[in-house]
Design a protein around this motif. Structure first.
Motif, PDB file in Angstrom:
ATOM      1  N   UNK A  70     -50.312  51.188  -4.822  1.00  0.00           N
ATOM      2  CA  UNK A  70     -51.591  51.450  -5.487  1.00  0.00           C
ATOM      3  C   UNK A  70     -52.067  52.889  -5.258  1.00  0.00           C
ATOM      4  N   UNK A  71     -51.581  53.502  -4.193  1.00  0.00           N
ATOM      5  CA  UNK A  71     -51.947  54.888  -3.891  1.00  0.00           C
ATOM      6  C   UNK A  71     -51.017  55.810  -4.677  1.00  0.00           C
ATOM      7  N   UNK A  72     -51.570  56.789  -5.338  1.00  0.00           N
ATOM      8  CA  UNK A  72     -50.749  57.701  -6.146  1.00  0.00           C
ATOM      9  C   UNK A  72     -49.893  58.607  -5.263  1.00  0.00           C
ATOM     10  N   UNK A  73     -48.776  59.038  -5.823  1.00  0.00           N
ATOM     11  CA  UNK A  73     -47.887  59.915  -5.057  1.00  0.00           C
ATOM     12  C   UNK A  73     -48.586  61.212  -4.663  1.00  0.00           C
ATOM     13  N   UNK A 121     -59.298  55.280   0.190  1.00  0.00           N
ATOM     14  CA  UNK A 121     -58.602  54.944  -1.058  1.00  0.00           C
ATOM     15  C   UNK A 121     -58.203  53.480  -0.967  1.00  0.00           C
ATOM     16  N   UNK A 122     -58.660  52.677  -1.927  1.00  0.00           N
ATOM     17  CA  UNK A 122     -58.330  51.251  -1.910  1.00  0.00           C
ATOM     18  C   UNK A 122     -56.907  51.044  -2.391  1.00  0.00           C
ATOM     19  N   UNK A 123     -56.160  50.266  -1.618  1.00  0.00           N
ATOM     20  CA  UNK A 123     -54.789  49.966  -1.976  1.00  0.00           C
ATOM     21  C   UNK A 123     -54.637  48.529  -2.439  1.00  0.00           C
ATOM     22  N   UNK A 124     -53.457  47.983  -2.267  1.00  0.00           N
ATOM     23  CA  UNK A 124     -53.185  46.609  -2.685  1.00  0.00           C
ATOM     24  C   UNK A 124     -53.644  45.633  -1.607  1.00  0.00           C
TER      25      UNK A 124
END
Length: 274
Positions: A70-73, A121-124
């Protein structure tokens, strides 16, 4: 070491580095320290200097959420421009700043204040990935310890008896720590107040008049988010929501205030049945 890391000319912070919330070593004014579970970097100020953070460890300066898709590269960047560091979001999910401010992809960047700032940053699967940031102040030092100084209490706002009762009823969901609380509708609050104090002449209009008066008073004293001009349309519950949050954060209202509702219910149980 990758090209992007060589470009920073900064200092690498290891994974074992302690939280930046505890402060940083004396450094040049405007130095930025960044840290995640994977480590971080410290970089002095300089026009255009950039710290990139995201999931792709080989292509960023600070790795964030390495195992979370879910976090962008390349989730975002910290850029030094005009004597300030600015947060840019290049990722698909928003970055949450203090005060629940959300910074979305390619929105205007947000400036960082001196001192400590946590970004999330919200992830999965409800994961939250933390990027700690610390920008050194004008003297290049962290604030001195003040272990023995007297604690500064929050500013508690003055409310009269009717205002306090009305706001306790209006904000009871906040005092009960319900998830995602909202203020009671005017008519529901008025009905409950009429049950609590039948002789006081509570009506929807009276409740609204009292609460608007408190909002205007606090707004004039510098509390943000309490006027339509600040929020914009549609307003919805935002003005009362912001008011109640301020009253709780300042400890003007606290959960034990709910006792007035319990006492009223007890009084009702003790009244003789007709």
């Amino acid at each position: 070491m990758s090209e992007i890391r060589r470009m920073t000319a900064g200092r690498i912070l290891p994974e074992s580095h302690g939280s930046l919330a505890r402060g940083v070593p004396s450094s040049a004014p405007g130095t930025i320290f960044t840290l995640t579970l994977a480590g971080g970097v410290a970089l002095g100020p300089g026009e255009g200097r950039t710290v990139v953070f995201g999931r792709n460890r080989p292509e960023v300066h600070v790795c964030l959420g390495e195992d979370d898709l879910r976090v962008s590269r390349r989730q975002g960047a910290l850029v030094h421009l005009g004597k300030k560091w600015w947060v840019h979001n290049h990722g698909r999910v928003p970055i949450r700043l203090p005060g629940s401010r959300l910074l979305f992809e390619n929105e205007e960047p947000v400036p960082l204040e001196e001192g400590y700032t946590p970004l999330f940053v919200r992830g999965s699967n409800h994961r939250e990935h933390l990027l700690e940031i610390y920008v050194t102040g004008a003297d290049g030092r962290r604030p001195a310890p003040r272990h023995r100084d007297i604690t500064q209490p929050p500013r508690i706002w003055t409310l009269d008896e009717d205002e306090r009762l009305a706001l306790i009823v209006l904000g009871q969901r906040y005092l009960l720590h319900e998830p995602r609380p909202q203020p009671l509708p005017w008519h529901v609050a008025a009905a409950q107040l009429a049950e609590l104090a039948p002789e006081a002449g509570w009506t929807r209009k009276r409740v609204e008049h009292l609460v608007v008066g408190v909002r205007n008073r606090l707004s004039a004293d510098g509390v943000a988010g309490l006027t339509r001009a600040e929020i914009g349309e549609p307003v919805g519950n935002a003005l009362n929501h912001n008011l109640l949050r301020e009253l709780l954060l300042s400890t003007t209202l606290v959960p034990p205030d709910l006792a007035v509702l319990d006492l009223a219910a007890l009084d009702g149980d003790e009244r003789p049945q007709e």
